[in-house]
Design an enzyme around this catalytic site. Structure first.
Site, short mmCIF file in Angstrom:
data_model
loop_
_atom_site.label_atom_id
_atom_site.label_comp_id
_atom_site.label_asym_id
_atom_site.label_seq_id
_atom_site.Cartn_x
_atom_site.Cartn_y
_atom_site.Cartn_z
N GLU A 114 -3.45 7.55 -4.19
CA GLU A 114 -3.41 6.26 -3.49
C GLU A 114 -3.19 5.14 -4.49
O GLU A 114 -3.93 5.04 -5.48
CB GLU A 114 -4.71 6.05 -2.73
CG GLU A 114 -4.75 4.75 -1.92
CD GLU A 114 -6.06 4.56 -1.19
OE1 GLU A 114 -6.07 4.60 0.04
OE2 GLU A 114 -7.10 4.40 -1.88
N TYR A 169 0.86 -1.19 0.00
CA TYR A 169 0.00 0.00 0.00
C TYR A 169 0.90 1.23 0.00
O TYR A 169 1.88 1.30 0.75
CB TYR A 169 -0.90 0.03 1.24
CG TYR A 169 -1.72 1.31 1.34
CD1 TYR A 169 -2.97 1.39 0.76
CD2 TYR A 169 -1.22 2.43 2.01
CE1 TYR A 169 -3.72 2.56 0.83
CE2 TYR A 169 -1.95 3.60 2.07
CZ TYR A 169 -3.20 3.66 1.49
OH TYR A 169 -3.93 4.83 1.54
#
Length: 386
Positions: A197, A109
């Site tokens: 993101e 992530y």
């Protein structure tokens, strides 16, 4: 402003970040033609909506041949997808994205955002990327690394090392990670993004880094500098009332209650919504008409509130500083007459030209309920809409 995954990936690609090869599908008739541009028979079909949680809601499917692809696309295109981020009403799928599958070795992530609380740029990274990143943040916060930095031309090497440390990379993949971080930082600054993101950022079996999913949000206040970004807006994903409000430069957010609110100033608007809750009801919207609103702007705001079918009454709370109470009153009277207002309307005015504003409302012969203060106004509108 939000954009779709495939649009975010195109921007990442422009800045040198590797993404899987893919094509956009707007119509089922396009599938057989567009699939020729891809080099694999194992493909991922993804619903394109402005919300996360698509995989768990059935919005991402693995397909192994053209027949499977067409069948899944038929099910997905036009479907209302409900995820934990869409709310119970869900979002209708009007675009699909088809891309080649990848051999995944690890999932990470990575995000970069404007952290308003610290007035810094924050990078967030974790070795546990994928669909359950929210659970990781909640139950394993030690697995999340946050690095905050002041605005600068580039991310310094020490900060990059801290950001990529959870990934435990080496060799070419570590070098690629360094480049990815510099690239998303560059996008954030050059494109006035508020959030970038990548989840997951994957390590392939060939030890290459690849962006498998992406989300980019942009600062609405900076869009005038980026017509290329504005052109990416999908109005199908926007609330039509909010879109109409933006045309009149009104700060409007639709909520689930039944009392429409028109207020000048964001702080006063928040206080107004809070006191409606205190007296036992719920606001239908946040609406800030601003400090120097014209009669026309007030009239437009009034009509926008009334366009919400859930609204059963309206509370207008104005503190006249730059905003004059007589201008507000004239706009309200014109809009109320034009729309044949029949629901309860409570008005609380204070400040510049307040007596003149009250006189205009009184002479209008409309059934307007006057209030002396905010508490009195909230109580009256809640009682009137029971």
């Amino acid at each position: 402003m939000n954009i779709h995954e495939y649009q975010a990936k195109e921007i990442l690609k422009q800045f040198g970040i590797s993404v899987p090869k893919g094509v956009v599908i707007l119509d089922l008739k396009e599938i057989k033609k567009k699939i020729k541009n891809l080099n694999s028979t194992n493909l991922i079909l993804k619903a394109q909506i402005h919300a996360g949680g698509r995989g768990k809601a059935g919005g991402i499917k693995l397909v192994k041949n053209v027949d499977d692809l067409i069948e899944e696309a038929k099910k997905m295109l036009g479907k209302t997808l409900v995820t934990h981020q869409t709310g119970p009403g869900g979002k209708k799928v009007k675009r699909l994205y088809l891309e080649e599958t990848c051999d995944i070795k690890k999932e990470f992530y990575l995000s970069c955002l404007v952290d308003r609380s610290s007035s810094k740029i924050a990078f967030i990274s974790s070795a546990e990327g994928g669909m359950d990143i929210e659970k990781v943040a909640k139950h394993k916060p030690e697995k999340i690394v946050t690095v905050k930095m002041n605005l600068s031309k580039l991310v310094n090497e020490n900060d990059i090392k801290k950001i990529v440390q959870p990934f435990a990379l080496s060799g070419k993949s570590q070098e690629q990670a360094f480049n990815v971080i510099q690239s998303i930082y560059k996008i954030l600054i050059e494109k006035d993004a508020s959030l970038i993101e990548i989840n997951p950022l994957i390590l392939t079996k060939d030890d290459d880094l690849l962006c498998l999913d992406a989300k980019i949000n942009f600062d609405d206040n900076a869009l005038y500098r980026h017509p290329d970004i504005v052109s990416l807006k999908d109005f199908n994903e926007e609330d039509p009332i909010e879109t109409e409000a933006s045309k009149h430069d009104l700060a409007y957010i639709k909520l689930d209650g039944k009392i429409g609110c028109m207020v000048n100033g964001a702080g006063l608007a928040m206080a107004t919504m809070d006191i409606i809750k205190l007296y036992g009801s719920n606001p239908a919207n946040f609406l800030d008409v601003g400090g120097g609103a014209s009669k026309e702007k007030v009239s437009a705001a009034f009509k926008i509130i009334l366009s919400d079918k859930n609204v059963k009454g309206i509370l207008i709370n104005i503190f006249g500083g730059i905003m004059r109470c007589d201008v507000l009153a004239q706009g309200v009277v014109e809009a109320a007459k034009e729309t044949n207002l029949s629901m309860p309307l409570v008005v609380r005015l204070a400040g510049t030209n307040v007596e003149l504003g009250k006189e205009i409302l009184k002479k209008s012969n409309l059934k307007i309920i006057s209030a002396n203060n905010l508490s009195d106004a909230a109580k009256k509108i809640v009682d009137a809409t029971k």
